[in-house]
Design a protein around this motif. Structure first.
Motif, short mmCIF file in Angstrom:
data_model
loop_
_atom_site.label_atom_id
_atom_site.label_comp_id
_atom_site.label_asym_id
_atom_site.label_seq_id
_atom_site.Cartn_x
_atom_site.Cartn_y
_atom_site.Cartn_z
N VAL A 49 0.83 -1.20 0.00
CA VAL A 49 0.00 0.00 0.00
C VAL A 49 0.87 1.25 0.00
O VAL A 49 0.62 2.20 -0.73
N ALA A 50 1.91 1.26 0.81
CA ALA A 50 2.76 2.44 0.92
C ALA A 50 3.41 2.78 -0.42
O ALA A 50 3.67 3.94 -0.71
N GLY A 51 3.63 1.79 -1.25
CA GLY A 51 4.26 2.03 -2.54
C GLY A 51 3.41 2.80 -3.53
O GLY A 51 3.93 3.33 -4.50
N VAL A 52 2.11 2.86 -3.33
CA VAL A 52 1.25 3.57 -4.27
C VAL A 52 0.87 4.97 -3.78
O VAL A 52 0.19 5.71 -4.49
N ILE A 53 1.30 5.35 -2.60
CA ILE A 53 1.00 6.69 -2.09
C ILE A 53 1.95 7.68 -2.74
O ILE A 53 3.17 7.55 -2.62
N ARG A 54 1.40 8.64 -3.43
CA ARG A 54 2.20 9.65 -4.13
C ARG A 54 2.16 11.00 -3.44
O ARG A 54 3.03 11.82 -3.60
N SER A 55 1.08 11.26 -2.69
CA SER A 55 0.95 12.54 -2.00
C SER A 55 -0.08 12.39 -0.89
O SER A 55 -0.84 11.43 -0.86
N VAL A 56 -0.09 13.35 0.01
CA VAL A 56 -1.07 13.38 1.09
C VAL A 56 -1.99 14.56 0.82
O VAL A 56 -1.54 15.70 0.74
N GLU A 57 -3.26 14.26 0.63
CA GLU A 57 -4.25 15.29 0.29
C GLU A 57 -5.31 15.36 1.38
O GLU A 57 -5.53 14.39 2.10
N SER A 58 -6.02 16.46 1.42
CA SER A 58 -7.12 16.59 2.36
C SER A 58 -8.27 15.70 1.91
O SER A 58 -8.37 15.34 0.73
N ALA A 59 -9.15 15.36 2.85
CA ALA A 59 -10.31 14.54 2.51
C ALA A 59 -11.17 15.23 1.46
O ALA A 59 -11.68 14.59 0.54
N GLY A 60 -11.32 16.54 1.57
CA GLY A 60 -12.11 17.30 0.60
C GLY A 60 -11.54 17.18 -0.80
O GLY A 60 -12.28 17.01 -1.78
N ARG A 61 -10.21 17.24 -0.91
CA ARG A 61 -9.56 17.14 -2.21
C ARG A 61 -9.76 15.74 -2.79
O ARG A 61 -10.02 15.57 -3.98
N VAL A 62 -9.65 14.72 -1.95
CA VAL A 62 -9.84 13.34 -2.41
C VAL A 62 -11.26 13.16 -2.93
O VAL A 62 -11.47 12.58 -4.00
N ILE A 63 -12.25 13.67 -2.20
CA ILE A 63 -13.65 13.56 -2.64
C ILE A 63 -13.87 14.31 -3.94
O ILE A 63 -14.51 13.80 -4.87
N ASP A 64 -13.33 15.52 -4.04
CA ASP A 64 -13.46 16.30 -5.29
C ASP A 64 -12.87 15.53 -6.47
O ASP A 64 -13.47 15.48 -7.55
N ASP A 65 -11.70 14.92 -6.28
CA ASP A 65 -11.08 14.13 -7.35
C ASP A 65 -11.93 12.93 -7.73
O ASP A 65 -12.11 12.62 -8.92
N MET A 66 -12.49 12.24 -6.73
CA MET A 66 -13.32 11.07 -7.00
C MET A 66 -14.58 11.47 -7.77
O MET A 66 -14.97 10.80 -8.74
N VAL A 67 -15.20 12.56 -7.36
CA VAL A 67 -16.41 13.02 -8.04
C VAL A 67 -16.08 13.42 -9.47
O VAL A 67 -16.82 13.07 -10.42
#
Length: 83
Positions: A49-67
């Protein structure tokens, strides 16, 4: 390995954990917790799992990207259907 309650309790005492009577009890408890989804009482491997983490984003940013991704995929609609 994620530092869970199980890992914290047994780190450095692996030899004791490997002893047959202890192993029998702890193995049963471990797998019960695993199947119940109780991550605190199991070992959680993090290497893959750690190998695929490229950055740390806020929950809001993650949701915006998913949407945004969902909107683009839905807009492609019929082109995404495979017979």
């Amino acid at each position: 390995m994620l530092r869970t309650r199980f890992v914290a309790a047994w780190h450095g005492r692996e030899g004791q954990l490997a002893e047959a009577p202890t192993l029998a009890i702890q193995s049963s408890d471990y797998w019960d917790a695993f199947y119940a989804g109780d991550a605190e009482n199991t070992g959680v491997l993090m290497g893959e799992v750690a190998g695929v983490i490229r950055s740390v984003e806020s929950a809001g940013r993650v949701i915006d990207d998913m949407v945004g991704q969902a909107e683009r995929l839905l807009a492609d609609g019929p082109r995404r259907i495979v017979d």
